[in-house]
Design a protein around this motif. Sequence first.
Motif, PDB file in Angstrom:
ATOM      1  N   TYR A  32      48.814  33.619  45.324  1.00  0.00           N
ATOM      2  CA  TYR A  32      48.701  34.645  46.339  1.00  0.00           C
ATOM      3  C   TYR A  32      50.102  34.970  46.896  1.00  0.00           C
ATOM      4  CZ  TYR A  32      43.653  34.403  46.669  1.00  0.00           C
ATOM      5  OH  TYR A  32      42.279  34.764  46.238  1.00  0.00           O
ATOM      6  N   ARG A  33      51.077  34.390  46.376  1.00  0.00           N
ATOM      7  CA  ARG A  33      52.534  34.885  46.977  1.00  0.00           C
ATOM      8  C   ARG A  33      52.989  35.975  45.881  1.00  0.00           C
ATOM      9  NH1 ARG A  33      53.861  28.875  47.921  1.00  0.00           N
ATOM     10  NH2 ARG A  33      53.563  28.867  50.142  1.00  0.00           N
ATOM     11  N   THR A  34      52.129  35.771  44.735  1.00  0.00           N
ATOM     12  CA  THR A  34      52.590  36.839  43.436  1.00  0.00           C
ATOM     13  C   THR A  34      51.397  37.576  43.306  1.00  0.00           C
ATOM     14  OG1 THR A  34      52.261  35.030  41.969  1.00  0.00           O
ATOM     15  CG2 THR A  34      54.720  35.645  42.702  1.00  0.00           C
ATOM     16  N   PRO A  35      50.556  38.320  44.204  1.00  0.00           N
ATOM     17  CA  PRO A  35      49.275  38.791  43.968  1.00  0.00           C
ATOM     18  C   PRO A  35      49.253  39.935  43.061  1.00  0.00           C
ATOM     19  CG  PRO A  35      50.069  39.750  45.971  1.00  0.00           C
ATOM     20  CD  PRO A  35      51.111  38.793  45.478  1.00  0.00           C
ATOM     21  N   TYR A  63      37.797  31.198  44.661  1.00  0.00           N
ATOM     22  CA  TYR A  63      39.152  31.266  45.268  1.00  0.00           C
ATOM     23  C   TYR A  63      40.212  32.199  44.445  1.00  0.00           C
ATOM     24  CZ  TYR A  63      38.155  27.406  48.237  1.00  0.00           C
ATOM     25  OH  TYR A  63      37.796  26.798  49.141  1.00  0.00           O
ATOM     26  N   ILE A  64      40.358  32.399  43.260  1.00  0.00           N
ATOM     27  CA  ILE A  64      41.007  32.934  42.270  1.00  0.00           C
ATOM     28  C   ILE A  64      40.174  33.949  41.479  1.00  0.00           C
ATOM     29  CG2 ILE A  64      43.158  31.539  42.752  1.00  0.00           C
ATOM     30  CD1 ILE A  64      42.537  30.332  40.024  1.00  0.00           C
ATOM     31  N   GLY A  65      40.715  34.990  40.805  1.00  0.00           N
ATOM     32  CA  GLY A  65      40.250  35.599  39.727  1.00  0.00           C
ATOM     33  C   GLY A  65      40.871  35.116  38.458  1.00  0.00           C
ATOM     34  N   ALA A  81      45.445  36.506  41.988  1.00  0.00           N
ATOM     35  CA  ALA A  81      44.909  36.187  43.532  1.00  0.00           C
ATOM     36  C   ALA A  81      43.753  37.226  43.668  1.00  0.00           C
ATOM     37  CB  ALA A  81      45.826  36.703  44.445  1.00  0.00           C
ATOM     38  N   LEU A  82      42.905  37.005  44.499  1.00  0.00           N
ATOM     39  CA  LEU A  82      41.791  38.004  44.617  1.00  0.00           C
ATOM     40  C   LEU A  82      42.296  39.004  45.815  1.00  0.00           C
ATOM     41  CD1 LEU A  82      38.634  35.709  44.192  1.00  0.00           C
ATOM     42  CD2 LEU A  82      39.786  37.463  42.755  1.00  0.00           C
ATOM     43  N   ASP A  83      42.019  40.181  45.835  1.00  0.00           N
ATOM     44  CA  ASP A  83      42.346  41.313  46.896  1.00  0.00           C
ATOM     45  C   ASP A  83      41.351  40.994  48.180  1.00  0.00           C
ATOM     46  OD1 ASP A  83      44.374  42.413  45.321  1.00  0.00           O
ATOM     47  OD2 ASP A  83      42.985  43.938  44.651  1.00  0.00           O
TER      48      ASP A  83
END
Length: 137
Positions: free
Chosen positions: A28-31, A63-65, A74-76
């Motif tokens: 999530y820090r590098t979406p 939680y993630i894609g 990360a998921l938007d």
Amino acid sequence: MPVRIEDNDPEIDLRPGTTKSDIVAFLYRTPEWGFSPEEIKEFLNIPRGTATTVLKHLYDDNYIGKTGDGYYHALDNREDIQRYVSNLDQVDRMFRHHHDADTAPEKPEKQIGEGHTDEELDAELAELEDNTGDLAE
């Protein structure tokens, strides 16, 4: 770690300091990027089997894609997880700043008066006292 009641989401089962939390925070820090399990393993310095297992659970729990070719991201639409990672970052900055403030300053290369004899220091002090007397007149 305490949580603000208004920010608490019982649907998020993440605890700071765990591999699960570390992987989520990393993604999530590098979406805008997707990472292979091998890359995540290397970036976070975790065993490959652990990375693969945790990534599968995170994906299964939404939680993630994951892309068709195996890159995790990360998921938007998970603003709750984005908020969680933002809170982790804020706590990290707060404690890093606190730790930096507690760190003793480095010792200067040369202390005042170091490398001079007592006679030299006494002579310099006497000269300063004489000059101060001149100012008073």
